[in-house]
Scaffold this motif. Sequence first.
Motif, PDB file in Angstrom:
ATOM      1  N   PHE A 113       0.813  -1.211   0.000  1.00 17.40           N
ATOM      2  CA  PHE A 113       0.000   0.000   0.000  1.00 17.40           C
ATOM      3  C   PHE A 113       0.854   1.272   0.000  1.00 17.40           C
ATOM      4  CE2 PHE A 113      -2.416  -3.285   2.321  1.00 17.40           C
ATOM      5  CZ  PHE A 113      -3.405  -3.485   1.375  1.00 17.40           C
ATOM      6  N   VAL A 114       2.034   1.203   0.637  1.00 21.49           N
ATOM      7  CA  VAL A 114       2.923   2.364   0.696  1.00 21.49           C
ATOM      8  C   VAL A 114       4.338   1.939   0.326  1.00 21.49           C
ATOM      9  CG1 VAL A 114       1.585   3.573   2.481  1.00 21.49           C
ATOM     10  CG2 VAL A 114       3.454   2.073   3.159  1.00 21.49           C
ATOM     11  N   ARG A 115       5.105   2.933  -0.096  1.00 24.96           N
ATOM     12  CA  ARG A 115       6.532   2.749  -0.352  1.00 24.96           C
ATOM     13  C   ARG A 115       7.277   3.716   0.558  1.00 24.96           C
ATOM     14  NH1 ARG A 115       8.735   4.430  -4.995  1.00 24.96           N
ATOM     15  NH2 ARG A 115       7.033   5.836  -5.423  1.00 24.96           N
ATOM     16  N   SER A 116       8.421   3.270   1.046  1.00 26.16           N
ATOM     17  CA  SER A 116       9.230   4.167   1.876  1.00 26.16           C
ATOM     18  C   SER A 116      10.358   4.736   1.034  1.00 26.16           C
ATOM     19  CB  SER A 116       9.785   3.423   3.086  1.00 26.16           C
ATOM     20  OG  SER A 116      10.614   2.367   2.669  1.00 26.16           O
ATOM     21  N   ILE A 117      10.683   5.985   1.322  1.00 26.66           N
ATOM     22  CA  ILE A 117      11.776   6.670   0.651  1.00 26.66           C
ATOM     23  C   ILE A 117      12.723   7.143   1.741  1.00 26.66           C
ATOM     24  CG2 ILE A 117      12.392   8.602  -0.831  1.00 26.66           C
ATOM     25  CD1 ILE A 117       9.839   7.993  -2.339  1.00 26.66           C
ATOM     26  N   ARG A 118      13.958   6.700   1.650  1.00 28.57           N
ATOM     27  CA  ARG A 118      14.959   7.018   2.674  1.00 28.57           C
ATOM     28  C   ARG A 118      15.612   8.356   2.396  1.00 28.57           C
ATOM     29  NH1 ARG A 118      17.416   2.118   5.374  1.00 28.57           N
ATOM     30  NH2 ARG A 118      15.891   0.498   4.998  1.00 28.57           N
ATOM     31  N   GLY A 119      16.249   8.854   3.423  1.00 29.17           N
ATOM     32  CA  GLY A 119      17.026  10.071   3.265  1.00 29.17           C
ATOM     33  C   GLY A 119      16.500  11.199   4.121  1.00 29.17           C
ATOM     34  N   ALA A 120      17.194  12.319   4.045  1.00 31.41           N
ATOM     35  CA  ALA A 120      16.846  13.491   4.856  1.00 31.41           C
ATOM     36  C   ALA A 120      15.429  13.975   4.566  1.00 31.41           C
ATOM     37  CB  ALA A 120      17.849  14.605   4.607  1.00 31.41           C
ATOM     38  N   TYR A 121      15.015  13.888   3.337  1.00 31.40           N
ATOM     39  CA  TYR A 121      13.667  14.321   2.959  1.00 31.40           C
ATOM     40  C   TYR A 121      12.786  13.123   2.643  1.00 31.40           C
ATOM     41  CZ  TYR A 121      16.010  18.791   2.740  1.00 31.40           C
ATOM     42  OH  TYR A 121      16.734  19.893   3.061  1.00 31.40           O
ATOM     43  N   GLY A 122      13.075  12.022   3.302  1.00 36.92           N
ATOM     44  CA  GLY A 122      12.353  10.781   3.069  1.00 36.92           C
ATOM     45  C   GLY A 122      10.998  10.773   3.757  1.00 36.92           C
ATOM     46  N   GLY A 123      10.321   9.686   3.574  1.00 39.94           N
ATOM     47  CA  GLY A 123       8.989   9.514   4.151  1.00 39.94           C
ATOM     48  C   GLY A 123       8.270   8.412   3.390  1.00 39.94           C
ATOM     49  N   TYR A 124       6.984   8.594   3.203  1.00 42.42           N
ATOM     50  CA  TYR A 124       6.161   7.556   2.589  1.00 42.42           C
ATOM     51  C   TYR A 124       5.289   8.141   1.497  1.00 42.42           C
ATOM     52  CZ  TYR A 124       7.816   4.895   6.483  1.00 42.42           C
ATOM     53  OH  TYR A 124       8.641   4.265   7.368  1.00 42.42           O
ATOM     54  N   VAL A 125       5.056   7.322   0.478  1.00 40.42           N
ATOM     55  CA  VAL A 125       4.138   7.653  -0.604  1.00 40.42           C
ATOM     56  C   VAL A 125       3.260   6.429  -0.847  1.00 40.42           C
ATOM     57  CG1 VAL A 125       5.668   9.318  -1.763  1.00 40.42           C
ATOM     58  CG2 VAL A 125       5.766   6.899  -2.395  1.00 40.42           C
ATOM     59  N   LEU A 126       2.119   6.642  -1.443  1.00 38.15           N
ATOM     60  CA  LEU A 126       1.271   5.514  -1.811  1.00 38.15           C
ATOM     61  C   LEU A 126       1.962   4.699  -2.898  1.00 38.15           C
ATOM     62  CD1 LEU A 126      -2.302   7.099  -1.952  1.00 38.15           C
ATOM     63  CD2 LEU A 126      -1.352   5.632  -0.170  1.00 38.15           C
ATOM     64  N   ALA A 127       1.873   3.404  -2.800  1.00 38.37           N
ATOM     65  CA  ALA A 127       2.487   2.519  -3.791  1.00 38.37           C
ATOM     66  C   ALA A 127       1.596   2.363  -5.017  1.00 38.37           C
ATOM     67  CB  ALA A 127       2.769   1.155  -3.174  1.00 38.37           C
ATOM     68  N   ARG A 128       0.314   2.653  -4.851  1.00 43.00           N
ATOM     69  CA  ARG A 128      -0.650   2.537  -5.950  1.00 43.00           C
ATOM     70  C   ARG A 128      -1.589   3.730  -5.903  1.00 43.00           C
ATOM     71  NH1 ARG A 128      -3.494  -2.857  -4.589  1.00 43.00           N
ATOM     72  NH2 ARG A 128      -2.488  -2.708  -2.586  1.00 43.00           N
ATOM     73  N   HIS A 129      -2.316   3.919  -6.975  1.00 40.70           N
ATOM     74  CA  HIS A 129      -3.314   4.987  -7.018  1.00 40.70           C
ATOM     75  C   HIS A 129      -4.409   4.674  -5.990  1.00 40.70           C
ATOM     76  CE1 HIS A 129      -6.503   7.602  -8.452  1.00 40.70           C
ATOM     77  NE2 HIS A 129      -5.540   8.300  -9.057  1.00 40.70           N
ATOM     78  N   PRO A 130      -4.969   5.695  -5.341  1.00 37.74           N
ATOM     79  CA  PRO A 130      -6.019   5.456  -4.336  1.00 37.74           C
ATOM     80  C   PRO A 130      -7.220   4.663  -4.867  1.00 37.74           C
ATOM     81  CG  PRO A 130      -5.251   7.718  -4.203  1.00 37.74           C
ATOM     82  CD  PRO A 130      -4.583   7.110  -5.403  1.00 37.74           C
ATOM     83  N   ARG A 131      -7.504   4.737  -6.156  1.00 34.75           N
ATOM     84  CA  ARG A 131      -8.617   3.953  -6.717  1.00 34.75           C
ATOM     85  C   ARG A 131      -8.311   2.455  -6.757  1.00 34.75           C
ATOM     86  NH1 ARG A 131      -8.577   8.195 -10.327  1.00 34.75           N
ATOM     87  NH2 ARG A 131     -10.324   9.603 -10.072  1.00 34.75           N
TER      88      ARG A 131
END
Length: 136
Positions: free
Chosen positions: A54-72
Amino acid sequence: MKISTKGRYGLMLLVDLAEQQSDQPISLKSIAERNNLSEHYLEQLIAPLRNGGFVRSIRGAYGGYVLARHPREIVIEDVLLALEGPITIVDEEMDDGLQVLWDRLREAIHDVLSSMTLQDLVELRKGSSQGYMYYI
């Protein structure tokens, strides 16, 4: 049957990511602040959400999480299964003569949860925050 805070907070986390509509990663801290949730608790939920795709993680100073797929493409039932496990209505082992009731109830819950997507929740939340306009 009761959906725990695990399921509710997990859905709130995903709705928040979807509402941001950004390809930029979003920190759990900012999600926690916007939704009045515990950042520590969200940290516990992110692993099953990531493992569920459902989510992907992005590492680094400005990292965080984004959706892995479209909300639909994210079905609410799948999210709750990943966070809560199978949703049970009653103890299946007990024969109370009411199996038809429990089967219908389980089917109704399945129908609702399998027909709603994350995008539906975003739109519902957006609609409820806009309030009503009354004309006289």
